[in-house]
Write an enzyme that holds these catalytic residues in place. Structure first.
Site, short mmCIF file in Angstrom:
data_model
loop_
_atom_site.label_atom_id
_atom_site.label_comp_id
_atom_site.label_asym_id
_atom_site.label_seq_id
_atom_site.Cartn_x
_atom_site.Cartn_y
_atom_site.Cartn_z
N ASP A 1 -5.71 2.47 10.04
CA ASP A 1 -7.14 2.22 10.17
C ASP A 1 -7.40 1.78 11.62
OD1 ASP A 1 -9.76 1.43 9.92
OD2 ASP A 1 -9.42 -0.08 8.38
N GLU B 1 3.71 4.55 5.93
CA GLU B 1 2.48 3.75 5.81
C GLU B 1 1.47 4.46 4.91
OE1 GLU B 1 0.88 1.22 5.93
OE2 GLU B 1 0.95 0.09 7.79
N ASP B 2 0.66 3.67 4.25
CA ASP B 2 -0.41 4.27 3.44
C ASP B 2 -1.52 4.81 4.32
OD1 ASP B 2 -1.18 1.72 4.29
OD2 ASP B 2 -1.83 1.04 2.32
N PHE C 1 -14.10 3.12 3.48
CA PHE C 1 -13.10 2.36 2.74
C PHE C 1 -12.67 3.14 1.51
CE2 PHE C 1 -11.25 -0.93 0.11
CZ PHE C 1 -10.46 -1.58 1.05
N LYS D 1 -7.59 7.17 9.55
CA LYS D 1 -9.04 7.17 9.70
C LYS D 1 -9.42 7.67 11.08
CE LYS D 1 -10.24 3.62 6.41
NZ LYS D 1 -10.80 2.27 6.19
N GLY E 1 0.78 -1.23 0.00
CA GLY E 1 0.00 0.00 0.00
C GLY E 1 0.81 1.28 0.00
N ARG F 1 -4.74 0.41 -7.10
CA ARG F 1 -3.55 1.01 -6.49
C ARG F 1 -2.93 2.09 -7.38
NH1 ARG F 1 -2.10 -2.22 -2.05
NH2 ARG F 1 -2.33 -4.45 -2.34
P1 IMP Z 1 -4.94 -1.34 10.18
O1 IMP Z 1 -6.42 -1.61 10.36
O2 IMP Z 1 -4.56 0.02 10.72
O3 IMP Z 1 -4.11 -2.45 10.76
O4 IMP Z 1 -4.71 -1.29 8.61
C1 IMP Z 1 -4.00 -2.29 7.97
C2 IMP Z 1 -3.80 -2.06 6.50
O5 IMP Z 1 -5.05 -2.28 5.87
C3 IMP Z 1 -3.36 -0.70 6.02
O6 IMP Z 1 -1.98 -0.51 6.05
C4 IMP Z 1 -3.87 -0.74 4.58
O7 IMP Z 1 -2.93 -1.38 3.74
C5 IMP Z 1 -5.14 -1.54 4.71
N1 IMP Z 1 -6.30 -0.64 4.79
C6 IMP Z 1 -6.87 -0.08 5.89
N2 IMP Z 1 -7.91 0.70 5.56
C7 IMP Z 1 -8.00 0.64 4.21
C8 IMP Z 1 -8.87 1.27 3.25
O8 IMP Z 1 -9.78 2.07 3.54
N3 IMP Z 1 -8.63 0.95 1.95
C9 IMP Z 1 -7.64 0.10 1.55
N4 IMP Z 1 -6.80 -0.49 2.40
C10 IMP Z 1 -6.97 -0.22 3.72
MG MG Z 2 -0.58 -0.91 4.47
#
Ligand code: IMP
Ligand code: MG
Length: 191
Positions: free
Chosen positions: A113, A109-110, A162, A141, A54, A175
């Site tokens: 979430d 990081e992208d 999302f 987020k 990402g 992407r």
């Molecule tokens: P986490 O929930 O913070 O652990 O997010 C884990 C990973 O999920 C992120 O680094 C993204 O690669 C992916 N991710 C989280 N939210 C989104 C979204 O809204 N769209 C696409 N990928 C997401």
């Molecule tokens: Mg990621």
């Protein structure tokens, strides 16, 4: 098959409901972040750690906007697969090539979430004895109940929806979009 549609002069990929952050806004913000980071790392070259897949778009733009000497490396961790919900399960698919003892690390990081991926990565990397670790995330987020996790710089806070584009995918797609967009619910596969 995915085809593009042209809406108000902008070529938009099929399945996109609306653009949340446009290409120009992203590029301006990336340059601002790069200037802040240049100041922080003026004295010692950081190792930028991009979290695959990402962070690829953000990482490549950010590193080219930074002017301090720097090195890069990548890690890959498990992601959603074809789901739009976080699994909470983090698995290392590719580890770093670099030794990070006594290095200054910048995790790129992208999106943050739930914060679970980042929390796990930070714990793992801290055990290897780096000098310091900072985190820059393009998106964060605004989510009630998300893990309290270290994020030092954020490109854009976004609502709890999302999103795809600029590195972020849904089921591996989108992407390559140069903007961040909200997915049309009709493009989401039944689980
Ligand atoms: P986490 O929930 O913070 O652990 O997010 C884990 C990973 O999920 C992120 O680094 C993204 O690669 C992916 N991710 C989280 N939210 C989104 C979204 O809204 N769209 C696409 N990928 C997401
Ligand atoms: Mg990621």
């Amino acid at each position: 098959m995915l085809v593009g549609v042209v809406v108000a002069g902008e070529k938009r990929a099929a399945g996109i409901a609306r653009v949340l952050i446009g290409e120009d806004a992203i590029q301006i913000r990336v340059r601002e972040l790069a200037r802040e980071l240049d100041l922080i790392y003026a004295d010692e070259p950081p190792l930028l750690i991009g979290v695959l897949n990402g962070a690829v778009a953000f990482m490549t733009d950010l590193m080219r906007a930074m002017t301090v000497p720097l090195e890069i490396d990548f890690m890959a961790v498990s992601s959603y697969g074809a789901s739009t919900k976080t699994s909470g399960v983090v698995r290392i698919l590719k580890d770093l090539n670099a030794e990070i003892g006594d290095r200054r690390l910048l995790i790129v990081e992208d999106i943050v979430d739930s914060g679970l991926t980042l929390q796990y990565l930070l714990e793992l990397l801290r055990q290897r004895g780096p000098r310091d670790i900072r985190v820059v995330a393009l998106l964060k987020k605004e989510k009630p109940g998300a893990a309290e996790v270290q994020v030092d710089a954020v490109g854009f806070p976004i609502p709890d929806e999302f999103v795809v584009g600029y590195g972020l995918d849904y089921a591996g797609l989108y992407r390559n979009l140069p903007y961040v967009a909200i997915l049309d619910p009709s493009a989401i596969l039944p689980e």
